[in-house]
Design an enzyme around this catalytic site. Sequence first.
Site, PDB file in Angstrom:
ATOM      1  N   ILE A 141      34.995 -25.436  42.520  1.00 26.62           N
ATOM      2  CA  ILE A 141      34.995 -24.088  41.965  1.00 26.62           C
ATOM      3  C   ILE A 141      33.558 -23.598  41.932  1.00 26.62           C
ATOM      4  CG2 ILE A 141      37.144 -24.260  40.660  1.00 26.62           C
ATOM      5  CD1 ILE A 141      35.637 -25.028  38.220  1.00 26.62           C
ATOM      6  N   ASP A 142      33.373 -22.287  41.879  1.00 26.38           N
ATOM      7  CA  ASP A 142      32.034 -21.707  41.952  1.00 26.38           C
ATOM      8  C   ASP A 142      31.153 -22.162  40.787  1.00 26.38           C
ATOM      9  OD1 ASP A 142      32.887 -20.323  44.176  1.00 26.38           O
ATOM     10  OD2 ASP A 142      33.342 -18.485  43.069  1.00 26.38           O
ATOM     11  N   MET A 143      29.850 -22.083  41.022  1.00 20.87           N
ATOM     12  CA  MET A 143      28.870 -22.530  40.026  1.00 20.87           C
ATOM     13  C   MET A 143      29.088 -21.871  38.662  1.00 20.87           C
ATOM     14  SD  MET A 143      24.692 -22.383  40.221  1.00 20.87           S
ATOM     15  CE  MET A 143      24.586 -20.585  40.203  1.00 20.87           C
ATOM     16  N   THR A 145      31.857 -20.378  37.597  1.00 23.16           N
ATOM     17  CA  THR A 145      33.242 -20.450  37.131  1.00 23.16           C
ATOM     18  C   THR A 145      33.400 -21.746  36.345  1.00 23.16           C
ATOM     19  OG1 THR A 145      34.080 -19.191  39.028  1.00 23.16           O
ATOM     20  CG2 THR A 145      35.664 -20.564  37.846  1.00 23.16           C
ATOM     21  N   ARG A 242      37.594 -13.492  43.192  1.00 21.91           N
ATOM     22  CA  ARG A 242      36.516 -12.509  43.074  1.00 21.91           C
ATOM     23  C   ARG A 242      36.615 -11.446  44.170  1.00 21.91           C
ATOM     24  NH1 ARG A 242      31.353 -16.273  43.010  1.00 21.91           N
ATOM     25  NH2 ARG A 242      30.284 -14.274  42.638  1.00 21.91           N
TER      26      ARG A 242
END
Length: 309
Positions: A141-143, A145, A242
């Site tokens: 998962i994104d940094m 998130t 997103r």
Amino acid sequence: MRTETFEVETEYEGERLDKYLSVIFEDTPVWSRSFFQKLIREGHVWVNDTAQKANYRLKTEELVKVEIPDAVSTPILPENIPLDILYEDEDVLIVNKAKGMVVHPSAGHFSGTLVNAILYHCKDSLSGINGEIRPGIVHRIDMDTTGSLIVCKNDESHVSIAEQIKEHSVNRKYRGIVYGVLKDDEGTIDAPIGRHPTDRKKMAVNKKNGKNAVTHFKVLQRFARYSYLEFALETGRTHQIRVHMASIGHPLLGDALYSNGKSPYKLQGQTLHAMTIGFIHPRTHEYLEVTAPLPEYFSKILRDLEQSG
């Protein structure tokens, strides 16, 4: 040394050589445009067997040959970083990833990552399928998130869960706050996602070159200028929620990349939380579901929005 050869397709007619290579290898984010510019300067790239400069404009059906040097081994060191563990057994570890933590090492992030932390916690008990840079990592998962993330402790569990992800059978539900008030109580965004045509840092809805991407959303609560949503993913494309929400005019609160980023709150990136993850356990073959509680900053924003209306 590994060699790859590509025939330039019509859609890349007139594209710069360095940009073309960065798009072709877009699934390897550590290989940036500057990485390919360096390869070109050092004589590892040819067009029709002739060395060209990075700004060379390609023509349809030309052959591009690239030599990728063997990676230099960079030791990834265990670091005693606290982990919020939601579930653990001999096969899998599920952590509640903190905001701002990178999942695995990459250019500019070789310490302080989730991998550094799990190497310390798990010692030698991690799958090795993704190599030394991403041991145990089966998805990410994104940094900025937060939330549930599976770590595989052996190759058998890695293969099992990777196959479930590929078949879209893993139950993944997110919570997010978006700009604007949605009219529909729920809906589905079915729009392919690919690399942004001009900004390499971004992804975009790309009907020509994108990969299938499906996001379901449900409104949990409406406020004066924002909406609190639950998302269910069928696919797991980079920045999927997103990009999809921005594409319908409702980007995530605090998302500086896909919105103007303006909000009354001091935020570190998007307000997005991977709340629930469920899958068939690789050893017991029973369904396992784990939920990560909302982080405090997220709950505080919801309380503030409820009070302000």
